[in-house]
Design a protein around this motif. Structure first.
Motif, PDB file in Angstrom:
ATOM      1  N   ALA A  27      18.284  38.954  45.968  1.00  0.00           N
ATOM      2  CA  ALA A  27      17.980  40.326  45.526  1.00  0.00           C
ATOM      3  C   ALA A  27      16.478  40.585  45.603  1.00  0.00           C
ATOM      4  O   ALA A  27      16.044  41.649  46.057  1.00  0.00           O
ATOM      5  CB  ALA A  27      18.506  40.555  44.116  1.00  0.00           C
ATOM      6  N   ARG A  28      15.668  39.606  45.197  1.00  0.00           N
ATOM      7  CA  ARG A  28      14.206  39.760  45.275  1.00  0.00           C
ATOM      8  C   ARG A  28      13.719  39.887  46.715  1.00  0.00           C
ATOM      9  O   ARG A  28      12.724  40.543  46.980  1.00  0.00           O
ATOM     10  CB  ARG A  28      13.503  38.589  44.589  1.00  0.00           C
ATOM     11  CG  ARG A  28      13.401  38.750  43.079  1.00  0.00           C
ATOM     12  CD  ARG A  28      12.443  37.724  42.469  1.00  0.00           C
ATOM     13  NE  ARG A  28      12.906  36.356  42.598  1.00  0.00           N
ATOM     14  CZ  ARG A  28      13.817  35.781  41.825  1.00  0.00           C
ATOM     15  NH1 ARG A  28      14.374  36.469  40.844  1.00  0.00           N
ATOM     16  NH2 ARG A  28      14.161  34.529  42.011  1.00  0.00           N
ATOM     17  N   ARG A  36      20.854  43.443  49.522  1.00  0.00           N
ATOM     18  CA  ARG A  36      21.543  44.351  48.602  1.00  0.00           C
ATOM     19  C   ARG A  36      23.051  44.170  48.580  1.00  0.00           C
ATOM     20  O   ARG A  36      23.728  44.628  47.671  1.00  0.00           O
ATOM     21  CB  ARG A  36      21.216  45.810  48.964  1.00  0.00           C
ATOM     22  CG  ARG A  36      19.762  46.146  48.772  1.00  0.00           C
ATOM     23  CD  ARG A  36      19.429  46.149  47.278  1.00  0.00           C
ATOM     24  NE  ARG A  36      18.012  46.161  47.027  1.00  0.00           N
ATOM     25  CZ  ARG A  36      17.351  45.204  46.381  1.00  0.00           C
ATOM     26  NH1 ARG A  36      17.972  44.142  45.938  1.00  0.00           N
ATOM     27  NH2 ARG A  36      16.066  45.296  46.167  1.00  0.00           N
ATOM     28  N   ARG A  37      23.599  43.478  49.604  1.00  0.00           N
ATOM     29  CA  ARG A  37      25.050  43.326  49.687  1.00  0.00           C
ATOM     30  C   ARG A  37      25.376  41.997  50.350  1.00  0.00           C
ATOM     31  O   ARG A  37      24.830  41.667  51.398  1.00  0.00           O
ATOM     32  CB  ARG A  37      25.628  44.477  50.509  1.00  0.00           C
ATOM     33  CG  ARG A  37      27.116  44.526  50.564  1.00  0.00           C
ATOM     34  CD  ARG A  37      27.533  45.849  51.254  1.00  0.00           C
ATOM     35  NE  ARG A  37      28.932  46.104  51.068  1.00  0.00           N
ATOM     36  CZ  ARG A  37      29.882  45.742  51.925  1.00  0.00           C
ATOM     37  NH1 ARG A  37      29.554  45.113  53.033  1.00  0.00           N
ATOM     38  NH2 ARG A  37      31.132  46.020  51.679  1.00  0.00           N
ATOM     39  N   TYR A  60      35.428  39.381  48.956  1.00  0.00           N
ATOM     40  CA  TYR A  60      34.632  39.764  47.790  1.00  0.00           C
ATOM     41  C   TYR A  60      33.257  40.242  48.229  1.00  0.00           C
ATOM     42  O   TYR A  60      32.714  39.768  49.227  1.00  0.00           O
ATOM     43  CB  TYR A  60      34.493  38.570  46.831  1.00  0.00           C
ATOM     44  CG  TYR A  60      35.781  38.247  46.139  1.00  0.00           C
ATOM     45  CD1 TYR A  60      36.017  38.671  44.840  1.00  0.00           C
ATOM     46  CD2 TYR A  60      36.782  37.533  46.791  1.00  0.00           C
ATOM     47  CE1 TYR A  60      37.214  38.379  44.200  1.00  0.00           C
ATOM     48  CE2 TYR A  60      37.973  37.249  46.164  1.00  0.00           C
ATOM     49  CZ  TYR A  60      38.183  37.677  44.864  1.00  0.00           C
ATOM     50  OH  TYR A  60      39.382  37.412  44.250  1.00  0.00           O
ATOM     51  N   VAL A  61      32.708  41.178  47.444  1.00  0.00           N
ATOM     52  CA  VAL A  61      31.391  41.724  47.731  1.00  0.00           C
ATOM     53  C   VAL A  61      30.539  41.665  46.475  1.00  0.00           C
ATOM     54  O   VAL A  61      31.022  41.965  45.379  1.00  0.00           O
ATOM     55  CB  VAL A  61      31.500  43.191  48.221  1.00  0.00           C
ATOM     56  CG1 VAL A  61      30.133  43.840  48.323  1.00  0.00           C
ATOM     57  CG2 VAL A  61      32.213  43.244  49.565  1.00  0.00           C
ATOM     58  N   TRP A  62      29.303  41.255  46.659  1.00  0.00           N
ATOM     59  CA  TRP A  62      28.284  41.286  45.590  1.00  0.00           C
ATOM     60  C   TRP A  62      27.253  42.317  45.989  1.00  0.00           C
ATOM     61  O   TRP A  62      26.846  42.378  47.150  1.00  0.00           O
ATOM     62  CB  TRP A  62      27.645  39.906  45.467  1.00  0.00           C
ATOM     63  CG  TRP A  62      26.509  39.821  44.511  1.00  0.00           C
ATOM     64  CD1 TRP A  62      26.579  39.543  43.176  1.00  0.00           C
ATOM     65  CD2 TRP A  62      25.113  39.992  44.796  1.00  0.00           C
ATOM     66  NE1 TRP A  62      25.321  39.532  42.630  1.00  0.00           N
ATOM     67  CE2 TRP A  62      24.400  39.815  43.604  1.00  0.00           C
ATOM     68  CE3 TRP A  62      24.409  40.299  45.959  1.00  0.00           C
ATOM     69  CZ2 TRP A  62      23.018  39.912  43.538  1.00  0.00           C
ATOM     70  CZ3 TRP A  62      23.037  40.394  45.894  1.00  0.00           C
ATOM     71  CH2 TRP A  62      22.353  40.207  44.692  1.00  0.00           C
ATOM     72  N   GLU A  63      26.856  43.149  45.033  1.00  0.00           N
ATOM     73  CA  GLU A  63      25.834  44.152  45.305  1.00  0.00           C
ATOM     74  C   GLU A  63      24.760  44.079  44.238  1.00  0.00           C
ATOM     75  O   GLU A  63      25.057  44.007  43.050  1.00  0.00           O
ATOM     76  CB  GLU A  63      26.441  45.556  45.367  1.00  0.00           C
ATOM     77  CG  GLU A  63      27.395  45.693  46.545  1.00  0.00           C
ATOM     78  CD  GLU A  63      28.089  47.005  46.633  1.00  0.00           C
ATOM     79  OE1 GLU A  63      28.002  47.638  47.690  1.00  0.00           O
ATOM     80  OE2 GLU A  63      28.734  47.400  45.645  1.00  0.00           O
TER      81      GLU A  63
END
Length: 117
Positions: free
Chosen positions: A78-79, A83-84, A113-116
């Motif tokens: 994320a840093r 974003r996905r 599965y998705v992480w955002e």
């Protein structure tokens, strides 16, 4: 005791039958210096970022250390502006969907599965 550090080309050879077709950023879990699990992100040409993990026996033996490493990896991604992240739950690992959900991934279709951020 398990230690987790940056993945080397030699680590990749232990876990993957051939070199990855895409760029990866990964960490390796080691016990007494020997690689026992590898996980991280693959960056596909179309911009998709895919999470992967190999070495379920080590994950099962050291779940807290691996979970912390993955959470740190997601925060680092994320840093860096990711974003996905997409991943597929291993159908052979009953706990995979629950673990992915604890990590913040949501199921978008069967086993995907998705992480955002």
């Amino acid at each position: 005791m398990v230690s987790i550090g940056p993945t080397t080309a030699e680590d990749v050879e232990v876990f993957l039958a051939e070199p990855p077709a895409w760029r990866i950023r990964a960490m390796t879990a080691r016990i007494d210096g020997a690689p026992v699990a590898i996980g991280g992100l693959s960056y596909l040409p179309d911009g998709t970022v895919v999470a992967f993990l190999e070495g379920y026996a080590a994950v099962k033996r050291y779940p807290v250390a691996v979970h912390k490493a993955v959470r740190q990896g997601l925060a680092d991604a994320a840093r860096r502006g990711v974003r996905r992240i997409v991943t597929i739950a291993d159908e052979g690992v009953e706990a995979a969907p629950r673990w992915l959900q604890r990590l913040g991934f949501r199921e978008v279709s069967a086993n995907v599965y998705v992480w955002e951020a």
